[in-house]
Design a protein around this motif. Structure first.
Motif, mmCIF file in Angstrom:
data_model
loop_
_atom_site.group_PDB
_atom_site.id
_atom_site.type_symbol
_atom_site.label_atom_id
_atom_site.label_comp_id
_atom_site.label_asym_id
_atom_site.label_seq_id
_atom_site.Cartn_x
_atom_site.Cartn_y
_atom_site.Cartn_z
ATOM 1 N N GLN A 264 32.605 41.556 34.486
ATOM 2 C CA GLN A 264 33.701 40.914 34.406
ATOM 3 C C GLN A 264 34.377 41.724 35.510
ATOM 4 O OE1 GLN A 264 34.875 42.621 30.310
ATOM 5 N NE2 GLN A 264 36.414 41.467 29.901
ATOM 6 N N GLU A 265 34.258 42.910 35.499
ATOM 7 C CA GLU A 265 35.384 43.682 36.614
ATOM 8 C C GLU A 265 35.248 42.883 38.215
ATOM 9 O OE1 GLU A 265 33.350 47.172 36.864
ATOM 10 O OE2 GLU A 265 33.636 47.146 34.435
ATOM 11 N N ALA A 266 34.374 42.040 38.239
ATOM 12 C CA ALA A 266 33.809 41.098 39.770
ATOM 13 C C ALA A 266 34.976 39.630 39.201
ATOM 14 C CB ALA A 266 32.807 41.037 39.856
ATOM 15 N N GLY A 267 35.671 39.815 38.299
ATOM 16 C CA GLY A 267 36.433 38.745 37.587
ATOM 17 C C GLY A 267 35.576 37.354 37.951
ATOM 18 N N LEU A 268 34.273 37.680 37.601
ATOM 19 C CA LEU A 268 33.382 36.506 37.856
ATOM 20 C C LEU A 268 33.218 35.129 36.732
ATOM 21 C CD1 LEU A 268 30.391 36.771 39.677
ATOM 22 C CD2 LEU A 268 32.729 36.189 40.640
ATOM 23 N N VAL A 269 33.281 36.711 35.640
ATOM 24 C CA VAL A 269 33.377 35.545 34.417
ATOM 25 C C VAL A 269 34.456 36.657 32.712
ATOM 26 C CG1 VAL A 269 30.653 36.204 34.142
ATOM 27 C CG2 VAL A 269 31.843 37.971 33.029
ATOM 28 N N ASP A 270 34.042 35.785 32.378
ATOM 29 C CA ASP A 270 35.452 36.607 31.582
ATOM 30 C C ASP A 270 35.285 36.277 29.802
ATOM 31 O OD1 ASP A 270 38.138 36.488 30.042
ATOM 32 O OD2 ASP A 270 38.661 34.539 29.202
#
Lengths: 124, 124
Positions: B61-67
């Motif tokens: 999530q922090e990497a913006g890959l999953v919501d």
DNA sequence: CTATATACTTTGCGATACAAAGTATCGGGA
DNA sequence: TCCCGATACTTTGTATCGCAAAGTATATAG
């Protein structure tokens, strides 16, 4: 029922010793050169610093995947590395799992959402 | 000349955030279910403990890959995860590199004539 | 005889994967 | 009502590990 059966995406075959960016490069390089490669060659091929290469080779050697021969050429140290038989074998096993992963993901990317029930996740 | 040109086996595209056994499973699972998956589903599919799943999801999530959507179902917490658009793209990029790696290694394995019967590791 | 280059190894540290323990809620029994 | 186990996570602790920087040693050039 084995753990893997109920966890199709656990990819347990992804050996931690092998599943590492730098070491994957090393093993692939060595696979391409069964006669062996020198320290300096590997360093260049894999874009590693001396320190990292030394460390990764030690790990691979301790795991029995590569055979590291330290000798002298003149008075200079000269290290040669080759894949061991089991190293080759284990790398191929690893690659098979990796290939399955790529296929799984590609298949998933290709088709649209399958309902949960179809995969048998929610009992059936 | 870029670093990669002189280091064909550095595989720089292997993003550390993605290149992790557990997270590869998670991303593949999510790729197969664009509508999202629940915490419990992912846990089962990937054979992870609660703690590990929680941690890996946070990283993704922090990497913006999953919501990661945390809600409540009744009074119970219920977390749903989906791939983001960039997550999907970055995973596909990663897979492309992985595919190249598998091909490189397979080619290397093939060039060498193995006396043992273990042929045709990959493809058909 | 300094200086630079090759050929590694060792050390130090920041990051992280994993497990164990913790928090909270729900659904039964006794 | 009061446990007891299950579900649904989060937090903490630890042991590992990757990586860069520094260290050791020899060879060669100026």
């Amino acid at each position: 029922m084995s753990k893997t059966d109920s966890a199709p995406f656990s990819y347990e075959g992804l050996d931690r010793v092998i599943h590492e960016k730098a070491r994957l490069g090393l093993l692939t390089s060595l696979m391409a050169h069964p006669k062996g490669l020198a320290f300096a060659d590997l360093k260049q091929l894999c874009g590693l610093t001396d320190g990292n290469l030394s460390r990764h080779l030690a790990v691979l050697q301790e795991a029995g995947l590569v055979d590291v021969t330290k000798g002298y050429e003149g008075n200079r140290p000269h290290t040669t590395c080759r894949l061991t038989k089991t190293g080759r074998r284990r790398f191929l096993d690893y690659l098979a799992v990796l290939e399955r992963l790529v296929r799984d993901a590609a298949k998933a990317a290709g088709r649209e959402a399958p309902p949960l029930g179809r995969l048998g996740i929610l009992s059936t």
